[in-house]
Structure formats: C-alpha cells, structure tokens
Design a protein around this motif. Structure first.
Motif, PDB file in Angstrom:
ATOM      1  N   ASP A 190       0.826  -1.209   0.000  1.00  0.00           N
ATOM      2  CA  ASP A 190       0.000   0.000   0.000  1.00  0.00           C
ATOM      3  C   ASP A 190       0.860   1.258   0.000  1.00  0.00           C
ATOM      4  O   ASP A 190       0.536   2.253  -0.660  1.00  0.00           O
ATOM      5  CB  ASP A 190      -0.929   0.006   1.210  1.00  0.00           C
ATOM      6  CG  ASP A 190      -1.988  -1.094   1.150  1.00  0.00           C
ATOM      7  OD1 ASP A 190      -2.252  -1.592   0.037  1.00  0.00           O
ATOM      8  OD2 ASP A 190      -2.534  -1.449   2.212  1.00  0.00           O
ATOM      9  N   LEU A 191       1.990   1.225   0.736  1.00  0.00           N
ATOM     10  CA  LEU A 191       2.882   2.383   0.772  1.00  0.00           C
ATOM     11  C   LEU A 191       3.534   2.620  -0.581  1.00  0.00           C
ATOM     12  O   LEU A 191       3.685   3.764  -1.024  1.00  0.00           O
ATOM     13  CB  LEU A 191       3.956   2.172   1.848  1.00  0.00           C
ATOM     14  CG  LEU A 191       3.488   2.268   3.299  1.00  0.00           C
ATOM     15  CD1 LEU A 191       4.581   1.801   4.250  1.00  0.00           C
ATOM     16  CD2 LEU A 191       3.092   3.708   3.640  1.00  0.00           C
ATOM     17  N   LEU A 192       3.938   1.542  -1.249  1.00  0.00           N
ATOM     18  CA  LEU A 192       4.531   1.678  -2.576  1.00  0.00           C
ATOM     19  C   LEU A 192       3.552   2.329  -3.547  1.00  0.00           C
ATOM     20  O   LEU A 192       3.915   3.206  -4.329  1.00  0.00           O
ATOM     21  CB  LEU A 192       4.963   0.313  -3.109  1.00  0.00           C
ATOM     22  CG  LEU A 192       6.247  -0.280  -2.535  1.00  0.00           C
ATOM     23  CD1 LEU A 192       6.419  -1.710  -3.029  1.00  0.00           C
ATOM     24  CD2 LEU A 192       7.459   0.557  -2.929  1.00  0.00           C
ATOM     25  N   GLU A 198       7.415   8.866  -6.047  1.00  0.00           N
ATOM     26  CA  GLU A 198       8.698   8.952  -5.359  1.00  0.00           C
ATOM     27  C   GLU A 198       8.760   7.839  -4.316  1.00  0.00           C
ATOM     28  O   GLU A 198       8.649   8.094  -3.106  1.00  0.00           O
ATOM     29  CB  GLU A 198       8.868  10.322  -4.701  1.00  0.00           C
ATOM     30  CG  GLU A 198       8.930  11.469  -5.704  1.00  0.00           C
ATOM     31  CD  GLU A 198       9.172  12.811  -5.030  1.00  0.00           C
ATOM     32  OE1 GLU A 198       9.600  12.821  -3.848  1.00  0.00           O
ATOM     33  OE2 GLU A 198       8.928  13.840  -5.658  1.00  0.00           O
ATOM     34  N   PRO A 199       8.901   6.592  -4.750  1.00  0.00           N
ATOM     35  CA  PRO A 199       8.840   5.467  -3.815  1.00  0.00           C
ATOM     36  C   PRO A 199      10.023   5.451  -2.858  1.00  0.00           C
ATOM     37  O   PRO A 199      11.119   5.919  -3.196  1.00  0.00           O
ATOM     38  CB  PRO A 199       8.880   4.242  -4.743  1.00  0.00           C
ATOM     39  CG  PRO A 199       9.542   4.721  -5.989  1.00  0.00           C
ATOM     40  CD  PRO A 199       9.135   6.165  -6.139  1.00  0.00           C
ATOM     41  N   PRO A 200       9.828   4.929  -1.667  1.00  0.00           N
ATOM     42  CA  PRO A 200      10.937   4.807  -0.723  1.00  0.00           C
ATOM     43  C   PRO A 200      11.926   3.749  -1.196  1.00  0.00           C
ATOM     44  O   PRO A 200      11.609   2.913  -2.057  1.00  0.00           O
ATOM     45  CB  PRO A 200      10.237   4.364   0.567  1.00  0.00           C
ATOM     46  CG  PRO A 200       9.000   3.655   0.094  1.00  0.00           C
ATOM     47  CD  PRO A 200       8.573   4.369  -1.156  1.00  0.00           C
ATOM     48  N   THR A 201      13.120   3.787  -0.647  1.00  0.00           N
ATOM     49  CA  THR A 201      14.067   2.712  -0.904  1.00  0.00           C
ATOM     50  C   THR A 201      13.591   1.444  -0.207  1.00  0.00           C
ATOM     51  O   THR A 201      12.709   1.497   0.670  1.00  0.00           O
ATOM     52  CB  THR A 201      15.460   3.061  -0.370  1.00  0.00           C
ATOM     53  OG1 THR A 201      15.374   3.192   1.069  1.00  0.00           O
ATOM     54  CG2 THR A 201      15.965   4.370  -0.974  1.00  0.00           C
ATOM     55  N   ALA A 256       4.042  11.559 -16.359  1.00  0.00           N
ATOM     56  CA  ALA A 256       4.338  12.324 -15.142  1.00  0.00           C
ATOM     57  C   ALA A 256       3.532  11.812 -13.962  1.00  0.00           C
ATOM     58  O   ALA A 256       4.037  11.746 -12.829  1.00  0.00           O
ATOM     59  CB  ALA A 256       4.049  13.808 -15.387  1.00  0.00           C
ATOM     60  N   LYS A 257       2.284  11.446 -14.191  1.00  0.00           N
ATOM     61  CA  LYS A 257       1.414  10.988 -13.104  1.00  0.00           C
ATOM     62  C   LYS A 257       1.912   9.686 -12.485  1.00  0.00           C
ATOM     63  O   LYS A 257       1.631   9.407 -11.316  1.00  0.00           O
ATOM     64  CB  LYS A 257      -0.019  10.821 -13.606  1.00  0.00           C
ATOM     65  CG  LYS A 257      -0.796  12.125 -13.704  1.00  0.00           C
ATOM     66  CD  LYS A 257      -2.235  11.888 -14.105  1.00  0.00           C
ATOM     67  CE  LYS A 257      -3.029  13.181 -14.047  1.00  0.00           C
ATOM     68  NZ  LYS A 257      -3.178  13.720 -12.679  1.00  0.00           N
ATOM     69  N   VAL A 258       2.601   8.855 -13.268  1.00  0.00           N
ATOM     70  CA  VAL A 258       3.088   7.581 -12.719  1.00  0.00           C
ATOM     71  C   VAL A 258       4.586   7.622 -12.421  1.00  0.00           C
ATOM     72  O   VAL A 258       5.212   6.581 -12.209  1.00  0.00           O
ATOM     73  CB  VAL A 258       2.750   6.397 -13.654  1.00  0.00           C
ATOM     74  CG1 VAL A 258       1.256   6.212 -13.741  1.00  0.00           C
ATOM     75  CG2 VAL A 258       3.364   6.571 -15.034  1.00  0.00           C
ATOM     76  N   GLY A 259       5.154   8.859 -12.408  1.00  0.00           N
ATOM     77  CA  GLY A 259       6.505   9.004 -11.875  1.00  0.00           C
ATOM     78  C   GLY A 259       7.639   8.937 -12.858  1.00  0.00           C
ATOM     79  O   GLY A 259       8.796   8.765 -12.439  1.00  0.00           O
ATOM     80  N   TYR A 260       7.366   9.067 -14.147  1.00  0.00           N
ATOM     81  CA  TYR A 260       8.453   9.082 -15.136  1.00  0.00           C
ATOM     82  C   TYR A 260       8.869  10.520 -15.429  1.00  0.00           C
ATOM     83  O   TYR A 260       8.020  11.371 -15.707  1.00  0.00           O
ATOM     84  CB  TYR A 260       8.024   8.390 -16.427  1.00  0.00           C
ATOM     85  CG  TYR A 260       8.027   6.875 -16.309  1.00  0.00           C
ATOM     86  CD1 TYR A 260       9.158   6.141 -16.650  1.00  0.00           C
ATOM     87  CD2 TYR A 260       6.916   6.195 -15.837  1.00  0.00           C
ATOM     88  CE1 TYR A 260       9.173   4.759 -16.533  1.00  0.00           C
ATOM     89  CE2 TYR A 260       6.919   4.817 -15.707  1.00  0.00           C
ATOM     90  CZ  TYR A 260       8.053   4.102 -16.053  1.00  0.00           C
ATOM     91  OH  TYR A 260       8.061   2.743 -15.931  1.00  0.00           O
TER      92      TYR A 260
END
Length: 287
Positions: A190-192, A198-201, A256-260
């Motif tokens: 869920d966090l991912l 900008e996902p966490p490491t 952009a919406k999905v982080g590219y």
C-alpha cells in the motif's frame, strides 16, 4: 487470457483464470448444483453473471465469494478486468463434509439438512489465505506432483477459510508473528502504491513497516509473486494504461502521473510490458 483447470477428483476441481489482455475477458464453465463455489479475486475486479445475466455478483481485489444452491445449477460466467486473477474452487458438499466432518459446526451450511439450501457470502481474503492462493496461481512444480500439491493446498485453503473462531481470527490477533508479518507486507504494498511517484528505498520501506529487509524481500515475493519494485513497475504501467483509456490525459501527462521524468522512458517501459507504444495502444483500443 487463460483458463487452467486442475481436476483433483470427481468431487473437487480448481480453476485459475488470468486476464493479461488489454480488455475485459469472459470465461465460462459448466457447474452443477452439487458443487459449492468459492471464487477468490486476487487481482483487479471480477464480475460473475448468473441466471442468463439477470443477476450479477461483483468481487474486488482480495475478496472471496462463496455460493451454494442445491435447487439449481449455477454455471460460471465470469467477466474479468484486465490484469485480473481469480482462483475458483469447486467442491461437492459431500467431499467437504468428508474432509471436515469433525469440524462441521464451523461451516454454516452444515447446520441441519442441506438438500434444499441456498447460501451466499462475500468476505475479505484474510492474510493467511493469501499465501496458498498465490502459490496455486503460480504453480511451477513438476506435473507429476500437481494433483498431490493441489489437494494439499485446497485443504489448507479450506481450513484457513473456515477457521473463523474469534481466538483464531488473524485480523484480531496481532500476536501471531507470521500473520502479523503478512499484514506488514500488505502495508508495504500500500505504501509503494501511495508513493509510486517517489517510492521509498527498500531499506526505508522495511524500516517503515518494522521488518528486516530480507524478510520484506522474501515475503513480498511469496505473497505477490514479484519483487517489491517489480510489482510497483507493473502496477504503475497498468495504472497508466487505465489513465490512457480514460482519454483525459496526454501521453506526457500520464508519464508524469506515474513518476516518469521523461516520456521516452515511459514509452519504452510501456512497450516492453504491453508490446505496443501508448499511442498505438490507444489506437487499437478505440477500434
């Protein structure tokens, strides 16, 4: 789209439905009234149509539908969303009773005579159930052991499903370490998704859910069939596909919406997964 049938015995069958296509897929299977139907929706959404389409049951991801009607046949007519997975278990009431006769009080439709009964329930798939269900969906052992493996897993699934006493309810009992870990891994998923731009490491994610990195990596692979970031990539691209189909955003806006950061990287990833560029995908879907 793909349907796989494993016949454990005349009284027990397992169906696995996969829709890896770009549009909803329809599956059908004849089922007589002697069978209890259990449908586990593991990815996306599933729609079950009965009585020539006049009655519809909808299942969302991580839900299980149970149907039992001795008065009429309920053939399966399943409409499965793109990316969807469903595992369906068909078992006769006699077979279920022979496996669980000593625990019959746990099973609602074992109360009294069952010759003219109808029963329906819809519940969340509890954490402990996720593992054997996903193991069956990703079965990769030698065919010679398939029947034995499926029989053992089906009995495990049934035991966990009907294990509904309050003391054993995994959602209420945080002291069962393994099942608490499963809930933590679900939280990691869920966090991912929530932070997909900008996902966490992996280390940050493990710290967030209070699990060692090794346990997170192993558990995520076991529960979802992929690494954490492999899962996230698939999720992002599938989410992008849905945004494109809405026709509300340009390719650059979806990227952009999905982080590219660049459209070119998004287009390359999209083509690798779906076999076509986003523009070509939109053209094919509008035909």
């Amino acid at each position: 789209m793909k349907k796989e049938l494993t016949v454990i015995s005349e009284s027990c069958r397992v169906l696995r439905f996969y829709n890896e296509g770009k549009a909803a897929a329809t599956f059908e299977e004849r089922v007589t009234n002697e069978y209890i139907q259990m449908h586990f929706v593991l990815r996306e959404q599933a729609h079950f149509l009965y009585n020539q389409g006049s009655y519809q049951l909808d299942g969302t991801e991580d839900q299980v539908l149970l149907l039992f009607n001795t008065q009429k046949d309920l053939p399966i007519h399943l409409v499965l969303d793109p990316g969807g997975w469903v595992l369906s278990l068909l078992v006769t009431i006699e077979q279920l009773h022979s496996w669980f006769s000593n625990e019959a009080s746990l099973i609602p439709f074992f109360e009294g005579a069952s010759h003219d009964k109808k029963y329906y329930s819809q519940d969340e798939i509890r954490p402990a159930l996720s593992i054997p269900l996903n193991q069956l969906m990703q079965f990769a052992l030698h065919p010679s052991v398939e029947n034995l493996y499926f029989k053992a897993k089906v009995q495990e699934i049934l035991a966990l499903y009907f294990n509904r006493t309050e003391e054993a309810d995994l959602e209420r009992c945080p002291y069962l370490a393994d099942d608490e870990n499963i809930r933590k891994i679900r939280k990691a998923k869920d966090l991912l998704i929530a932070q997909m731009n900008e996902p966490p490491t992996l280390e940050g994610l493990a710290e967030e859910i209070d699990l060692p990195v090794s346990r997170l990596k192993e558990g995520f692979k076991q529960l979802y069939g992929d690494s954490a970031f492999g899962f996230l990539l698939d999720y992002k691209l599938d989410f992008a596909r849905k945004l494109l189909l809405s026709k509300s955003y340009s390719v650059g806006e979806v990227a952009a919406k999905v982080g590219y950061s660049t459209s070119s990287h998004f287009i390359a990833a999209f083509k690798k997964k779906f076999g076509v560029t986003p523009k070509k995908y939109l053209g094919d879907s509008s035909r």
